[in-house]
Design a protein around this motif. Structure first.
Motif, PDB file in Angstrom:
ATOM      1  N   ASP A  74      -5.315   0.055  -2.918  1.00 18.01           N
ATOM      2  CA  ASP A  74      -3.928   0.391  -2.990  1.00 18.01           C
ATOM      3  C   ASP A  74      -3.176   0.549  -2.145  1.00 18.01           C
ATOM      4  OD1 ASP A  74      -4.884   2.365  -4.782  1.00 18.01           O
ATOM      5  OD2 ASP A  74      -4.897   4.092  -4.067  1.00 18.01           O
ATOM      6  N   ILE A  75      -2.700   0.580  -0.928  1.00 20.49           N
ATOM      7  CA  ILE A  75      -1.608  -0.544  -0.218  1.00 20.49           C
ATOM      8  C   ILE A  75      -1.617  -2.213   0.020  1.00 20.49           C
ATOM      9  CG2 ILE A  75      -1.491  -1.512   2.459  1.00 20.49           C
ATOM     10  CD1 ILE A  75      -2.664   0.762   3.270  1.00 20.49           C
ATOM     11  N   LEU A  76      -2.814  -3.099  -0.430  1.00 25.74           N
ATOM     12  CA  LEU A  76      -2.731  -4.348  -0.840  1.00 25.74           C
ATOM     13  C   LEU A  76      -2.125  -5.056  -1.971  1.00 25.74           C
ATOM     14  CD1 LEU A  76      -6.293  -5.531   0.103  1.00 25.74           C
ATOM     15  CD2 LEU A  76      -3.938  -5.867   1.616  1.00 25.74           C
ATOM     16  N   TYR A  77      -2.581  -3.672  -3.671  1.00 25.82           N
ATOM     17  CA  TYR A  77      -2.004  -3.411  -4.422  1.00 25.82           C
ATOM     18  C   TYR A  77      -0.641  -3.263  -4.283  1.00 25.82           C
ATOM     19  CZ  TYR A  77      -1.232  -2.866  -9.540  1.00 25.82           C
ATOM     20  OH  TYR A  77      -0.922  -2.505 -10.620  1.00 25.82           O
ATOM     21  N   GLN A  78       0.222  -2.883  -4.024  1.00 28.11           N
ATOM     22  CA  GLN A  78       1.479  -1.896  -3.455  1.00 28.11           C
ATOM     23  C   GLN A  78       2.262  -3.180  -3.214  1.00 28.11           C
ATOM     24  OE1 GLN A  78       3.405   0.256  -5.473  1.00 28.11           O
ATOM     25  NE2 GLN A  78       1.285   0.572  -6.033  1.00 28.11           N
ATOM     26  N   LEU A  79       1.613  -3.918  -1.910  1.00 26.26           N
ATOM     27  CA  LEU A  79       2.656  -4.740  -0.976  1.00 26.26           C
ATOM     28  C   LEU A  79       2.350  -6.479  -2.066  1.00 26.26           C
ATOM     29  CD1 LEU A  79       0.889  -5.113   2.703  1.00 26.26           C
ATOM     30  CD2 LEU A  79       3.239  -4.238   1.429  1.00 26.26           C
ATOM     31  N   LYS A  80       1.768  -6.351  -2.903  1.00 27.13           N
ATOM     32  CA  LYS A  80       1.788  -7.936  -3.858  1.00 27.13           C
ATOM     33  C   LYS A  80       2.543  -7.132  -4.688  1.00 27.13           C
ATOM     34  CE  LYS A  80      -1.764 -11.055  -6.295  1.00 27.13           C
ATOM     35  NZ  LYS A  80      -1.929 -10.366  -7.865  1.00 27.13           N
ATOM     36  N   LYS A  81       2.619  -6.222  -5.281  1.00 30.25           N
ATOM     37  CA  LYS A  81       3.215  -6.559  -6.796  1.00 30.25           C
ATOM     38  C   LYS A  81       5.112  -5.613  -5.719  1.00 30.25           C
ATOM     39  CE  LYS A  81       3.901  -1.534  -9.440  1.00 30.25           C
ATOM     40  NZ  LYS A  81       3.875  -0.480  -9.993  1.00 30.25           N
ATOM     41  N   GLU A  82       5.664  -5.053  -4.989  1.00 28.67           N
ATOM     42  CA  GLU A  82       6.696  -4.770  -4.615  1.00 28.67           C
ATOM     43  C   GLU A  82       6.343  -5.946  -3.023  1.00 28.67           C
ATOM     44  OE1 GLU A  82       8.319  -2.457  -5.058  1.00 28.67           O
ATOM     45  OE2 GLU A  82       6.327  -1.396  -6.640  1.00 28.67           O
ATOM     46  N   GLY A  83       5.939  -6.854  -2.638  1.00 31.15           N
ATOM     47  CA  GLY A  83       6.716  -7.353  -1.725  1.00 31.15           C
ATOM     48  C   GLY A  83       6.809  -6.552  -0.438  1.00 31.15           C
ATOM     49  N   GLU A  84       7.324  -7.501   0.208  1.00 28.99           N
ATOM     50  CA  GLU A  84       7.507  -6.628   2.236  1.00 28.99           C
ATOM     51  C   GLU A  84       8.462  -5.151   1.846  1.00 28.99           C
ATOM     52  OE1 GLU A  84       8.396  -9.694   5.501  1.00 28.99           O
ATOM     53  OE2 GLU A  84      10.229  -8.802   4.617  1.00 28.99           O
ATOM     54  N   LEU A  85       7.448  -4.129   3.053  1.00 25.69           N
ATOM     55  CA  LEU A  85       8.030  -3.248   2.692  1.00 25.69           C
ATOM     56  C   LEU A  85       7.986  -2.553   3.711  1.00 25.69           C
ATOM     57  CD1 LEU A  85       6.088  -1.738  -0.589  1.00 25.69           C
ATOM     58  CD2 LEU A  85       8.424  -2.065  -0.321  1.00 25.69           C
ATOM     59  N   LEU A  86       8.619  -0.948   4.192  1.00 25.00           N
ATOM     60  CA  LEU A  86       7.883  -0.269   5.599  1.00 25.00           C
ATOM     61  C   LEU A  86       7.020   0.272   5.278  1.00 25.00           C
ATOM     62  CD1 LEU A  86      11.878  -0.025   6.018  1.00 25.00           C
ATOM     63  CD2 LEU A  86      10.188  -1.511   7.614  1.00 25.00           C
ATOM     64  N   PRO A  87       6.551   0.452   6.449  1.00 22.83           N
ATOM     65  CA  PRO A  87       5.804   1.573   6.239  1.00 22.83           C
ATOM     66  C   PRO A  87       5.850   2.998   5.769  1.00 22.83           C
ATOM     67  CG  PRO A  87       5.034   0.282   8.400  1.00 22.83           C
ATOM     68  CD  PRO A  87       6.249  -0.266   7.736  1.00 22.83           C
ATOM     69  N   SER A  88       7.160   3.302   6.149  1.00 26.45           N
ATOM     70  CA  SER A  88       7.390   4.637   5.485  1.00 26.45           C
ATOM     71  C   SER A  88       7.947   4.658   4.531  1.00 26.45           C
ATOM     72  CB  SER A  88       9.586   4.855   6.266  1.00 26.45           C
ATOM     73  OG  SER A  88       9.638   4.102   5.825  1.00 26.45           O
TER      74      SER A  88
END
Length: 142
Positions: free
Chosen positions: A32-46
């Motif tokens: 799910d982390i990988l999926y969200q990063l691919k979808k949203e781009g660069e994100l903060l852990p929070s």
């Protein structure tokens, strides 16, 4: 069958389907982390913690493991070095592509289970429910 039972059955089936395509034995939180990063781009852990509805502690461990596998990278914020921007690497994108290929069987089952109209309605309703769940989770900071 009532809505609650249908949702519970669908959730169980989707978890079973995810288990069948689990490459590299990564956890579903890691997926799910990988999926969200691919979808949203660069994100903060929070922000990831809120989007995924998981604790910062669980997220931190999952990020550490993904980083050691080479699926993500983390770079410090230029203004606040304590904040780490997290993004997916090319290896992480390749892993997701492999998973996507394996999801084709699920898609094929949906194509044969639903008429064209039912496919469109299912897609619309699923998207509406997913958006509502995500919006509620983010609003509650969970």
């Amino acid at each position: 069958m009532d809505l609650k039972t249908s949702l519970m059955d669908l959730q169980c089936e989707m978890v079973a389907e995810r288990t069948l395509v689990n490459p590299q034995n990564i956890s579903w939180l890691q997926y799910d982390i990988l999926y969200q990063l691919k979808k949203e781009g660069e994100l903060l852990p929070s922000k990831l913690s809120i989007i995924l509805g998981t604790s910062r502690t669980k997220l931190s461990k999952a990020l550490k493991d993904l980083k050691s596998l080479g699926y993500i990278q983390q770079l410090p914020n230029q203004l606040d070095g304590r904040e780490l921007y997290t993004s997916i690497t090319n290896d992480g994108k390749c892993l997701l592509a492999d998973i996507s290929t394996r999801h084709t069987a699920l898609y094929q089952t949906a194509l044969t289970s639903f008429t064209k109209e039912e496919q469109q309605e299912f897609a619309r309703l699923s998207s509406k429910l997913s958006s509502g769940l995500k919006k509620e989770r983010i609003a509650n900071g969970e």
